[in-house]
Every structure is written in structure tokens, then in C-alpha cells.
Design a protein around this motif. Structure first.
Motif, mmCIF file in Angstrom:
data_model
loop_
_atom_site.group_PDB
_atom_site.id
_atom_site.type_symbol
_atom_site.label_atom_id
_atom_site.label_comp_id
_atom_site.label_asym_id
_atom_site.label_seq_id
_atom_site.Cartn_x
_atom_site.Cartn_y
_atom_site.Cartn_z
ATOM 1 N N UNK A 2 -3.313 -3.387 6.072
ATOM 2 C CA UNK A 2 -3.254 -1.999 5.638
ATOM 3 C C UNK A 2 -3.564 -1.112 6.829
ATOM 4 N N UNK A 3 -2.849 0.000 6.931
ATOM 5 C CA UNK A 3 -3.095 0.947 8.017
ATOM 6 C C UNK A 3 -2.742 2.337 7.517
ATOM 7 N N UNK A 4 -3.125 3.328 8.290
ATOM 8 C CA UNK A 4 -2.825 4.693 7.884
ATOM 9 C C UNK A 4 -2.555 5.544 9.110
ATOM 10 N N UNK A 5 -1.766 6.574 8.898
ATOM 11 C CA UNK A 5 -1.452 7.565 9.922
ATOM 12 C C UNK A 5 -1.775 8.917 9.296
ATOM 13 N N UNK A 6 -2.960 9.398 9.533
ATOM 14 C CA UNK A 6 -3.404 10.618 8.859
ATOM 15 C C UNK A 6 -2.576 11.855 9.216
ATOM 16 N N UNK A 7 -2.163 12.056 10.469
ATOM 17 C CA UNK A 7 -1.290 13.208 10.737
ATOM 18 C C UNK A 7 -0.004 13.189 9.923
ATOM 19 N N UNK A 8 0.445 12.006 9.528
ATOM 20 C CA UNK A 8 1.657 11.882 8.715
ATOM 21 C C UNK A 8 1.336 11.737 7.228
ATOM 22 N N UNK A 9 0.052 11.768 6.885
ATOM 23 C CA UNK A 9 -0.367 11.610 5.484
ATOM 24 C C UNK A 9 0.188 10.336 4.863
ATOM 25 N N UNK A 10 0.232 9.268 5.634
ATOM 26 C CA UNK A 10 0.901 8.048 5.200
ATOM 27 C C UNK A 10 -0.009 6.837 5.352
ATOM 28 N N UNK A 11 0.072 5.953 4.369
ATOM 29 C CA UNK A 11 -0.597 4.666 4.435
ATOM 30 C C UNK A 11 0.459 3.578 4.311
ATOM 31 N N UNK A 12 0.239 2.481 5.007
ATOM 32 C CA UNK A 12 1.214 1.399 5.055
ATOM 33 C C UNK A 12 0.575 0.093 4.577
ATOM 34 N N UNK A 13 1.427 -0.791 4.097
ATOM 35 C CA UNK A 13 1.012 -2.155 3.814
ATOM 36 C C UNK A 13 2.051 -3.077 4.443
ATOM 37 N N UNK A 14 1.658 -3.711 5.540
ATOM 38 C CA UNK A 14 2.522 -4.680 6.189
ATOM 39 C C UNK A 14 2.244 -6.040 5.560
ATOM 40 N N UNK A 15 3.273 -6.649 5.005
ATOM 41 C CA UNK A 15 3.121 -7.926 4.303
ATOM 42 C C UNK A 15 3.929 -8.987 5.036
ATOM 43 N N UNK A 16 3.233 -9.972 5.579
ATOM 44 C CA UNK A 16 3.878 -11.066 6.303
ATOM 45 C C UNK A 16 3.733 -12.361 5.535
ATOM 46 N N UNK A 17 4.596 -13.296 5.859
ATOM 47 C CA UNK A 17 4.548 -14.625 5.243
ATOM 48 C C UNK A 17 4.422 -14.516 3.720
ATOM 49 N N UNK A 18 5.319 -13.761 3.143
ATOM 50 C CA UNK A 18 5.257 -13.530 1.697
ATOM 51 C C UNK A 18 5.459 -14.809 0.904
ATOM 52 N N UNK A 19 4.777 -14.883 -0.222
ATOM 53 C CA UNK A 19 4.829 -16.041 -1.100
ATOM 54 C C UNK A 19 5.315 -15.611 -2.483
ATOM 55 N N UNK A 20 5.873 -16.537 -3.244
ATOM 56 C CA UNK A 20 6.332 -16.167 -4.595
ATOM 57 C C UNK A 20 5.224 -15.556 -5.446
ATOM 58 N N UNK A 21 3.992 -15.979 -5.228
ATOM 59 C CA UNK A 21 2.879 -15.426 -6.010
ATOM 60 C C UNK A 21 2.531 -13.993 -5.624
ATOM 61 N N UNK A 22 3.153 -13.464 -4.577
ATOM 62 C CA UNK A 22 2.979 -12.053 -4.223
ATOM 63 C C UNK A 22 3.898 -11.154 -5.059
#
Length: 126
Positions: free
Chosen positions: A68-88
Motif C-alpha cells: 500500500x502506498x499513497x501520493x498525498x499531492x494527488x489525493x491517491x492511494x494505491x494497492x500494488x498486488x503481486x503474485x496474485x492467488x485465486x484466494x485473493x
């Protein structure tokens, strides 16, 4: 009133990556989090981040794979998801709340969040 608009998501094979984004309609001093809800399951926290981005918390099931990360000047939060699994596989929601209380102990509680995005489906095929 804060509006959260999500983007990203989709259908991907296991082992691949996706990035979710959540843009807030106002300048963002909020604590932010990503939750997910699979069919017939309760909504659960995936990751949370403090208002200035100095502290992050993760569910055990995604540690080492999601960021999880955020860019406050852009009012944006991100969720980078790697190695995704079916249970995700789930509908993912971003959430926001003004700082109140001890984040380390209440970030997991969806009732602590006043504002929610519209939800984004993430489906991971095996």
C-alpha cells in the motif's frame, strides 16, 4: 463529504500483478485502507496506511505480496498486488477515515472508516 473513486482490477491469471488506485475528492489527511470481501465472507482489511504514509499495516495473508502506498499531492492511494492467488479473488474497497484513536489497533475495523469507494472486482484464475 469525501468521495472515493477506485480504478484497476479485473481478471488475471495466478502469479501476475495488478494495481488498484483510489482517488479522494478532497485534500487527503485521512487514514486510508483497502478491504476486500469475497462471496459469503465478511469484509476484511488487506492493508492500511497512516495519513502521512509513515506507517503501513498488512493482513498476514498478503504480507510480502501486496504494497500500500499513497501520493498525498494527488489525493491517491494505491494497492500494488503481486503474485496474485485465486484466494485473493474478491471485491476490493478503499476506505478513509480521519485520524482518531490508535491506528495500530483499529485499522482492521471497517466500522472505523467513514468513507468508502465503489468497489472493484479482482478475479484471479488458477
Amino acid at each position: 463529504q469525501v468521495q472515493l473513486v477506485q480504478s484497476g482490477g479485473g481478471l488475471v491469471p495466478a502469479g501476475t500483478s495488478l494495481t488498484l488506485s483510489c482517488v479522494a475528492s478532497v485534500r487527503n489527511p485521512y487514514r486510508m485502507a483497502w478491504f476486500r470481501q469475497a462471496p459469503a465472507k465478511e469484509r476484511e482489511v488487506v492493508a492500511a496506511i497512516s495519513s502521512m504514509g509513515s506507517r503501513m499495516y498488512y493482513a498476514d495473508s498478503v504480507k510480502g505480496r501486496f504494497t500500500i502506498s499513497r501520493d498525498n499531492p494527488k489525493n491517491t492511494v494505491y494497492l500494488q498486488m503481486n503474485n496474485l492467488k485465486p484466494e485473493d479473488t474478491a471485491v476490493y474497497y478503499c476506505a478513509a477515515t480521519l485520524p482518531d484513536g490508535v491506528f495500530a489497533t483499529n485499522y482492521m475495523d471497517p466500522k472505523k472508516y467513514a468513507y468508502w469507494g465503489q468497489g472493484t472486482q479482482v478475479t484471479v484464475s488458477s
